[in-house]
Design a protein around this motif. Structure first.
Motif, mmCIF file in Angstrom:
data_model
loop_
_atom_site.group_PDB
_atom_site.id
_atom_site.type_symbol
_atom_site.label_atom_id
_atom_site.label_comp_id
_atom_site.label_asym_id
_atom_site.label_seq_id
_atom_site.Cartn_x
_atom_site.Cartn_y
_atom_site.Cartn_z
ATOM 1 N N ALA A 112 4.499 13.112 8.533
ATOM 2 C CA ALA A 112 4.270 14.209 7.588
ATOM 3 C C ALA A 112 5.506 14.446 6.730
ATOM 4 C CB ALA A 112 3.891 15.479 8.343
ATOM 5 N N ILE A 113 6.667 14.401 7.349
ATOM 6 C CA ILE A 113 7.905 14.577 6.592
ATOM 7 C C ILE A 113 8.068 13.435 5.595
ATOM 8 C CG2 ILE A 113 10.439 14.581 6.779
ATOM 9 C CD1 ILE A 113 10.002 16.033 9.526
ATOM 10 N N TRP A 114 7.756 12.208 6.012
ATOM 11 C CA TRP A 114 7.864 11.057 5.115
ATOM 12 C C TRP A 114 6.950 11.229 3.901
ATOM 13 C CZ3 TRP A 114 5.125 7.569 2.467
ATOM 14 C CH2 TRP A 114 5.814 6.496 1.933
ATOM 15 N N VAL A 115 5.698 11.565 4.159
ATOM 16 C CA VAL A 115 4.744 11.712 3.058
ATOM 17 C C VAL A 115 5.189 12.837 2.124
ATOM 18 C CG1 VAL A 115 2.375 12.394 2.482
ATOM 19 C CG2 VAL A 115 2.781 10.678 4.247
ATOM 20 N N TRP A 116 5.601 13.961 2.676
ATOM 21 C CA TRP A 116 6.056 15.061 1.825
ATOM 22 C C TRP A 116 7.263 14.646 0.993
ATOM 23 C CZ3 TRP A 116 10.652 17.544 1.239
ATOM 24 C CH2 TRP A 116 10.631 18.636 0.360
ATOM 25 N N ALA A 117 8.251 13.996 1.632
ATOM 26 C CA ALA A 117 9.456 13.585 0.910
ATOM 27 C C ALA A 117 9.123 12.583 -0.196
ATOM 28 C CB ALA A 117 10.477 12.988 1.880
ATOM 29 N N ALA A 177 0.835 -1.204 0.000
ATOM 30 C CA ALA A 177 0.000 0.000 0.000
ATOM 31 C C ALA A 177 0.872 1.258 0.000
ATOM 32 C CB ALA A 177 -0.945 -0.002 1.202
ATOM 33 N N LEU A 178 1.966 1.244 0.741
ATOM 34 C CA LEU A 178 2.874 2.397 0.748
ATOM 35 C C LEU A 178 3.483 2.619 -0.628
ATOM 36 C CD1 LEU A 178 4.752 2.187 4.155
ATOM 37 C CD2 LEU A 178 3.189 3.973 3.389
ATOM 38 N N ALA A 179 3.791 1.521 -1.330
ATOM 39 C CA ALA A 179 4.328 1.666 -2.688
ATOM 40 C C ALA A 179 3.313 2.353 -3.591
ATOM 41 C CB ALA A 179 4.719 0.299 -3.250
ATOM 42 N N MET A 180 2.035 2.117 -3.348
ATOM 43 C CA MET A 180 0.989 2.783 -4.141
ATOM 44 C C MET A 180 0.756 4.211 -3.662
ATOM 45 S SD MET A 180 -1.796 -0.226 -4.787
ATOM 46 C CE MET A 180 -1.796 -0.894 -3.143
ATOM 47 N N GLN A 181 0.920 4.437 -2.356
ATOM 48 C CA GLN A 181 0.641 5.751 -1.794
ATOM 49 C C GLN A 181 1.537 6.829 -2.409
ATOM 50 O OE1 GLN A 181 1.984 6.525 2.185
ATOM 51 N NE2 GLN A 181 0.324 7.979 2.595
ATOM 52 N N ALA A 182 2.810 6.532 -2.571
ATOM 53 C CA ALA A 182 3.744 7.547 -3.067
ATOM 54 C C ALA A 182 3.355 8.071 -4.452
ATOM 55 C CB ALA A 182 5.171 7.003 -3.051
ATOM 56 N N PRO A 183 3.140 7.219 -5.459
ATOM 57 C CA PRO A 183 2.760 7.771 -6.760
ATOM 58 C C PRO A 183 1.360 8.372 -6.772
ATOM 59 C CG PRO A 183 2.886 5.375 -6.879
ATOM 60 C CD PRO A 183 3.408 5.778 -5.537
ATOM 61 N N VAL A 184 0.443 7.822 -5.979
ATOM 62 C CA VAL A 184 -0.903 8.410 -5.905
ATOM 63 C C VAL A 184 -0.810 9.828 -5.351
ATOM 64 C CG1 VAL A 184 -3.105 8.249 -4.654
ATOM 65 C CG2 VAL A 184 -2.180 6.236 -5.801
ATOM 66 N N ASN A 185 -0.028 9.997 -4.285
ATOM 67 C CA ASN A 185 0.139 11.331 -3.714
ATOM 68 C C ASN A 185 0.901 12.254 -4.654
ATOM 69 O OD1 ASN A 185 -1.339 11.049 -1.355
ATOM 70 N ND2 ASN A 185 0.411 10.437 -0.129
ATOM 71 N N ALA A 186 1.815 11.697 -5.447
ATOM 72 C CA ALA A 186 2.529 12.525 -6.427
ATOM 73 C C ALA A 186 1.563 13.072 -7.476
ATOM 74 C CB ALA A 186 3.650 11.729 -7.088
ATOM 75 N N VAL A 187 0.601 12.252 -7.889
ATOM 76 C CA VAL A 187 -0.431 12.731 -8.818
ATOM 77 C C VAL A 187 -1.256 13.825 -8.146
ATOM 78 C CG1 VAL A 187 -2.540 12.093 -10.062
ATOM 79 C CG2 VAL A 187 -0.523 10.610 -10.161
ATOM 80 N N LEU A 188 -1.597 13.621 -6.884
ATOM 81 C CA LEU A 188 -2.343 14.647 -6.137
ATOM 82 C C LEU A 188 -1.554 15.954 -6.125
ATOM 83 C CD1 LEU A 188 -4.800 15.401 -4.370
ATOM 84 C CD2 LEU A 188 -3.519 14.497 -2.400
ATOM 85 N N ALA A 189 -0.247 15.866 -5.900
ATOM 86 C CA ALA A 189 0.597 17.070 -5.887
ATOM 87 C C ALA A 189 0.601 17.745 -7.251
ATOM 88 C CB ALA A 189 2.021 16.710 -5.482
#
Length: 149
Positions: free
Chosen positions: A83-88, A18-30
């Motif tokens: 929060a720092i992890w998600v932002w990074a 799920a974390l592997a999916m979270q990073a690109p999903v959040n990148a699209v959100l950004a």
């Protein structure tokens, strides 16, 4: 391996996926919002709502100020670190790709884990820094380099 341990490992593997999916999903959100910090904030806000709802369903309320005041300050830093992890992750995944970003973060986690183990931090049993453990981390770091070669 006990059933409890096996289920715990399985849960962590699923959460890792799920974390592997979270990073690109959040990148699209950004990309859609035009800012990685706004995307991280929105991601955390949605996560807060989900977790608050789950806590409410479980009958857990918010802690009182007295309870919060009795907790060591550093025990409240998980949200800051998250929060720092998600932002990074949001910021770096478009630049590095998912594999390299996670590899680099895992190297950082392993280095910190090695030092935390050595100190016996947070009440954990101290474990010596052994050459084989350093080599294992170096091999993961080599994988990061190879992933961008």
């Amino acid at each position: 391996m006990s059933v409890s341990i096996a289920l715990s490992v399985l849960l962590v593997v699923i959460v890792g996926a799920a974390l592997a999916m979270q990073a690109p999903v959040n990148a699209v959100l950004a990309r859609e919002l035009g800012d990685p910090t706004a995307a991280a904030a929105l991601s955390f806000a949605i996560g807060f709502v989900v977790l608050a709802a789950l806590a409410g369903l479980r009958g857990a309320g918010l802690p009182s100020l007295t309870t919060l005041g009795a907790i060591p300050w550093w025990a409240l830093m998980g949200g800051v670190l998250g929060a720092i992890w998600v932002w990074a992750a949001i910021w770096s995944v478009p630049r590095l790709g998912v594999v390299t970003m996670f590899g680099a973060m895992i190297v950082g986690q392993l280095i910190a884990a090695l030092l935390l183990d050595a100190r016996g931090a947070f009440g954990m049993e101290a474990r010596a820094i052994e050459p084989t453990r350093i080599l294992a981390i170096a091999m993961v770091a080599g994988g990061v380099v190879l992933s961008k070669a």
